[in-house]
Design a protein around this motif. Structure first.
Motif, mmCIF file in Angstrom:
data_model
loop_
_atom_site.group_PDB
_atom_site.id
_atom_site.type_symbol
_atom_site.label_atom_id
_atom_site.label_comp_id
_atom_site.label_asym_id
_atom_site.label_seq_id
_atom_site.Cartn_x
_atom_site.Cartn_y
_atom_site.Cartn_z
ATOM 1 N N ARG A 1 108.155 -28.385 36.269
ATOM 2 C CA ARG A 1 107.178 -27.802 35.354
ATOM 3 C C ARG A 1 106.225 -26.867 36.102
ATOM 4 O O ARG A 1 105.930 -25.773 35.652
ATOM 5 C CB ARG A 1 106.370 -28.901 34.630
ATOM 6 C CG ARG A 1 107.162 -29.679 33.627
ATOM 7 C CD ARG A 1 107.523 -28.868 32.412
ATOM 8 N NE ARG A 1 106.426 -28.672 31.475
ATOM 9 C CZ ARG A 1 106.545 -28.062 30.305
ATOM 10 N NH1 ARG A 1 107.724 -27.582 29.931
ATOM 11 N NH2 ARG A 1 105.521 -27.914 29.502
ATOM 12 N N GLY B 1 107.999 -23.779 37.271
ATOM 13 C CA GLY B 1 108.104 -22.840 36.148
ATOM 14 C C GLY B 1 106.770 -22.172 35.862
ATOM 15 O O GLY B 1 106.700 -20.957 35.615
ATOM 16 N N LEU B 2 105.698 -22.967 35.905
ATOM 17 C CA LEU B 2 104.364 -22.412 35.658
ATOM 18 C C LEU B 2 104.051 -21.317 36.679
ATOM 19 O O LEU B 2 103.648 -20.197 36.306
ATOM 20 C CB LEU B 2 103.307 -23.531 35.753
ATOM 21 C CG LEU B 2 101.873 -23.031 35.887
ATOM 22 C CD1 LEU B 2 101.392 -22.432 34.574
ATOM 23 C CD2 LEU B 2 100.937 -24.133 36.342
ATOM 24 N N LEU B 3 104.246 -21.654 37.957
ATOM 25 C CA LEU B 3 103.903 -20.681 39.008
ATOM 26 C C LEU B 3 104.746 -19.420 38.863
ATOM 27 O O LEU B 3 104.236 -18.308 39.000
ATOM 28 C CB LEU B 3 104.100 -21.309 40.400
ATOM 29 C CG LEU B 3 103.205 -22.511 40.709
ATOM 30 C CD1 LEU B 3 103.576 -23.128 42.055
ATOM 31 C CD2 LEU B 3 101.739 -22.115 40.729
ATOM 32 N N ARG B 4 106.040 -19.595 38.540
ATOM 33 C CA ARG B 4 106.897 -18.422 38.369
ATOM 34 C C ARG B 4 106.428 -17.589 37.177
ATOM 35 O O ARG B 4 106.416 -16.364 37.232
ATOM 36 C CB ARG B 4 108.359 -18.834 38.174
ATOM 37 C CG ARG B 4 109.015 -19.533 39.352
ATOM 38 C CD ARG B 4 109.137 -18.653 40.581
ATOM 39 N NE ARG B 4 109.750 -17.366 40.312
ATOM 40 C CZ ARG B 4 111.070 -17.151 40.226
ATOM 41 N NH1 ARG B 4 111.903 -18.151 40.417
ATOM 42 N NH2 ARG B 4 111.534 -15.959 39.971
ATOM 43 N N SER B 5 106.019 -18.261 36.084
ATOM 44 C CA SER B 5 105.581 -17.501 34.904
ATOM 45 C C SER B 5 104.281 -16.759 35.179
ATOM 46 O O SER B 5 103.988 -15.745 34.564
ATOM 47 C CB SER B 5 105.420 -18.427 33.697
ATOM 48 O OG SER B 5 104.323 -19.283 33.911
ATOM 49 N N SER C 1 115.939 -21.688 38.279
ATOM 50 C CA SER C 1 115.590 -20.576 37.386
ATOM 51 C C SER C 1 114.211 -20.826 36.785
ATOM 52 O O SER C 1 113.879 -21.939 36.379
ATOM 53 C CB SER C 1 116.638 -20.477 36.279
ATOM 54 O OG SER C 1 116.038 -20.105 35.052
ATOM 55 N N ALA C 2 113.394 -19.773 36.741
ATOM 56 C CA ALA C 2 112.022 -19.906 36.240
ATOM 57 C C ALA C 2 112.006 -20.401 34.798
ATOM 58 O O ALA C 2 111.235 -21.288 34.430
ATOM 59 C CB ALA C 2 111.318 -18.559 36.351
ATOM 60 N N ARG C 3 112.870 -19.818 33.967
ATOM 61 C CA ARG C 3 112.878 -20.207 32.546
ATOM 62 C C ARG C 3 113.328 -21.646 32.380
ATOM 63 O O ARG C 3 112.705 -22.428 31.657
ATOM 64 C CB ARG C 3 113.809 -19.280 31.740
ATOM 65 C CG ARG C 3 113.889 -19.615 30.262
ATOM 66 C CD ARG C 3 114.998 -18.832 29.596
ATOM 67 N NE ARG C 3 116.294 -19.050 30.225
ATOM 68 C CZ ARG C 3 117.060 -20.115 30.027
ATOM 69 N NH1 ARG C 3 116.666 -21.093 29.223
ATOM 70 N NH2 ARG C 3 118.233 -20.235 30.635
ATOM 71 N N MET D 1 110.639 -23.977 33.466
ATOM 72 C CA MET D 1 109.530 -24.035 32.507
ATOM 73 C C MET D 1 109.899 -24.866 31.285
ATOM 74 O O MET D 1 109.075 -25.600 30.744
ATOM 75 C CB MET D 1 109.201 -22.596 32.078
ATOM 76 C CG MET D 1 107.833 -22.439 31.496
ATOM 77 S SD MET D 1 106.570 -22.767 32.722
ATOM 78 C CE MET D 1 105.335 -23.532 31.698
ATOM 79 N N LEU D 2 111.149 -24.746 30.878
ATOM 80 C CA LEU D 2 111.582 -25.499 29.689
ATOM 81 C C LEU D 2 112.075 -26.892 30.072
ATOM 82 O O LEU D 2 112.542 -27.642 29.220
ATOM 83 C CB LEU D 2 112.687 -24.730 28.957
ATOM 84 C CG LEU D 2 112.237 -23.408 28.322
ATOM 85 C CD1 LEU D 2 113.437 -22.617 27.806
ATOM 86 C CD2 LEU D 2 111.256 -23.655 27.186
ATOM 87 N N GLN E 1 114.694 -27.665 31.811
ATOM 88 C CA GLN E 1 116.161 -27.764 31.600
ATOM 89 C C GLN E 1 116.906 -27.951 32.907
ATOM 90 O O GLN E 1 116.536 -27.376 33.904
ATOM 91 C CB GLN E 1 116.673 -26.497 30.915
ATOM 92 C CG GLN E 1 116.171 -26.389 29.500
ATOM 93 C CD GLN E 1 116.478 -25.038 28.871
ATOM 94 O OE1 GLN E 1 116.785 -24.074 29.552
ATOM 95 N NE2 GLN E 1 116.375 -24.979 27.568
#
Lengths: 394, 230
Positions: free
Chosen positions: A295, A298-302, A386-388, A391-392, A394
């Motif tokens: 999580r 993903g946050l940092l990548r977003s 993968s960033a997405r 974040m999700l 997955q």
């Protein structure tokens, strides 16, 4: 780029599990460290205690006992008495430069009273009076640095060499009350069992046990300084069999230390296996806990963090634990070796001085290197996420 | 000034073997406008927003923000584009609980710099004050949910983004905070001149939007305003 904000945040979040992991790694590492320190401490300290002893000759029996008794004043094995007439013969041997009878008999408050001859100061250069002088007459005593007596004090000895409290109590009832020793000097500290010894002419011990010099009741051993190296080997060969046994303390100790080194190798091998197992367990747990970090990856990548930032953050988070664990393990290992040394000192009287050496840091560097390389594995896995998907979740 | 959004022939699937999940033949959004993205749960709003944020490769079709075509950019270029251009507000705030409110806002600065210069710091403090966050040095975990979302909005605005994406930013808030936070976000987007795409169920946001897009079964269509109050 500054990944330390996230490193600190992660350490705060996982402080309990991080501390547990750190201690696990540290204890696994400390086993090797303790074994290394202890083995070197014993070897160096033992060699120091034995440095003045060229050759010891005693009654037939164990050479190891002969050396441990004469060098370390070990009192749990009583040496068989050597016929003094044989000792006199040896003293007349032209290959002998200096010699001294050695009699280990009575004690004062558990500290051994050692009877020595007039040649003893020439044999043991490391024993130097700090105050007073060497004893010249019977019942004069030169006491070691840890003996609680001062020059001018008088004391009565206990019969035999007390070991246990029960024996000590019994000894108290068997003092040689009617004869007392007088302290004429104190030795400088040597860091060896001799700091707890009381030196007196060996004839004092004969006399206190009711023997006259003419009776020649026997001695524990004869300490010998040969004229030269060929004489040393010749004397050892001559007096090795028959009515006597002989040993070079350095040689006997070298074989004992060799044994200790073998034990150290075995302990180190076990320690290394334990380290590897703990390493593997820690790496697996780091990998297993990685999805819980998806999580924030993903946050940092977003928010715009690159893969390198994620990689460095994950790597440093694990690396910090390995680096600290190595340091803590070194300290724990050193402390454990200190405790072992104290126990051994209490048991044998041999003061084991533990020293720091540049080579002590090599296992630490290896530990750190393996840790830093191992920490790359979860970092590389996180790097590839993968960033997405992260974040999700997955 | 915000960037205009152009999408052409976008087809996206979770993996090569799966059917198309999102199909958008064409879409245009004016620069600086507010776009409400509506649709039922699971319709793919979050996935669509992440694609708009360049968080995944776009194997088919184009997503163009201003003159930057995300589908032609490398992973590294998209990272840099997000840092320089994008602000993101999440449904569940996505703060780092162990960092303070101020540190959370400043966190993106550390992606490129070792230390935080004075300018971003004073802007972060100004944004937090403007958004009504008083306890700027308190750990994020100790903040109320309303405060957390304000901090999240401040973080998204720190770099003066041209594009703001918000994924149901009020869904985790109570009614009072929902109104306030929505209003703050829309005002902030207007003030900064950013193009805002906001996934929402909130009728009032939908009404204030310049454009409403409805996502259903992977297809995007123009939606209607609802007439709610903000």
């Amino acid at each position: 780029m500054n990944p330390f904000w996230m490193v600190v945040a992660d350490l705060r979040k996982n402080r309990l599990s991080g501390l547990g992991t750190l201690l696990l790694l540290a204890f696994a590492f400390s086993l090797n460290v303790a074994a290394g320190f202890f083995e070197r401490g014993v070897t160096e300290s033992g060699a120091g205690a034995a440095q003045d002893f060229d050759l010891v000759i005693g009654a037939p029996g164990s050479r190891v006992d002969l050396v441990l008794t004469t060098v370390f004043l070990r009192t749990d094995e009583v040496l068989p008495l050597m016929d003094y007439r044989v000792a006199e013969e040896i003293e007349q041997d032209p290959r002998v430069a200096v010699s001294s009878p050695f009699v280990l008999a009575d004690n004062y408050q558990g500290m051994p009273i050692v009877g020595v001859g007039s040649g003893f100061p020439q044999l043991r250069h490391s024993l130097v009076p700090e105050t007073g002088s060497w004893p010249k007459a019977n019942f004069e005593a030169l006491v070691g640095a840890e003996v609680p007596l001062k020059v001018g004090d008088s004391f009565a000895s206990g019969h035999g060499i007390a070991e246990s409290e029960e024996e000590e109590k019994e000894e108290e009832e068997h003092h040689h009350e009617n004869i007392s020793y007088r302290v004429v000097g104190r030795l400088k500290s040597t860091g060896t069992p001799w700091d707890r010894s009381i030196l007196t002419p060996y004839q004092s011990l004969w006399e206190i046990h009711g023997h006259t010099e003419e009776e020649r009741p026997g001695i524990s051993a004869l300490l010998v300084k040969p004229r030269d190296i060929p004489s040393a080997y010749a004397l050892r060969a001559t007096y090795r069999e028959g009515k006597t046994t002989s040993a070079f303390p350095g040689e006997v100790l070298a074989s004992l230390f060799g044994l200790l080194a073998d034990v150290k190798v075995a302990v180190s091998a076990l320690g290394t296996m334990l380290e590897l197992l703990v390493f593997a367990a820690v790496l697996l747990s780091l990998l297993a806990s990685l999805p819980s970090k998806y999580r924030w990856i993903g946050l940092l990548r977003s928010l715009g963090a690159g893969r390198l930032y994620i990689f460095l953050t994950l790597w440093i988070q694990s690396a910090v634990v390995f680096l600290l664990a190595g340091g803590v393990g070194l300290v724990i290992g050193r402390l454990a070796a200190g405790i072992l040394a104290s126990v051994m000192e209490a048991k044998t009287g041999l003061r084991i001085v533990l020293t720091w050496n540049a080579s002590d840091f090599i296992p630490l560097l290896v530990f750190w290197l393996i840790g830093l390389v191992g920490a790359l594995i979860p970092a590389l896995v996180g790097f590839r996420v993968s960033a997405r998907k992260a974040m999700l979740g997955q | 000034m915000g960037h205009a959004l152009t999408i052409e022939n976008l087809e996206w699937r979770f993996s090569a073997n799966e059917p198309v999940f999102l199909r958008i033949p064409s879409l245009s959004v004016s620069a600086g406008s507010i776009v409400a993205l509506v649709g039922s749960s699971g319709a793919g709003k979050s996935t669509f927003l992440f694609l708009l944020a360049g968080m995944d490769r776009i194997p088919q079709g184009r997503i163009v923000w201003g003159d930057r075509d995300l589908s032609r950019m490398t992973d590294k270029e998209r990272d840099a584009w997000r840092r320089q251009t994008l602000g993101f507000v999440f449904q569940d705030f996505q703060l780092v609980p162990e960092l303070s409110a101020l540190e959370n806002v400043l966190l993106p600065v550390t992606f490129e710099r070792w230390s935080v210069p004075a300018n971003p710091r004073s802007r972060a403090l100004e944004l937090l004050t403007r958004l009504g966050v008083k306890r700027v040095f308190a750990r994020a975990s100790s903040l109320s949910r309303g405060e957390m979302q304000r901090v999240s909005i401040a973080r998204s605005l720190l770099g003066r983004p041209s594009v703001l994406l918000a994924d149901e930013p009020t869904a985790s808030l109570d009614a009072a905070n929902e109104e306030t936070v929505s209003a703050l976000l829309l005002e902030a987007a207007k003030e900064e001149g950013a193009t805002l795409v906001i996934a929402t169920h909130h009728g009032a946001v939908r009404d204030r939007a310049d454009q409403v897009l409805e996502l259903s079964h992977g297809m995007l269509s123009e939606g209607a305003k609802q007439g709610g109050a903000l």
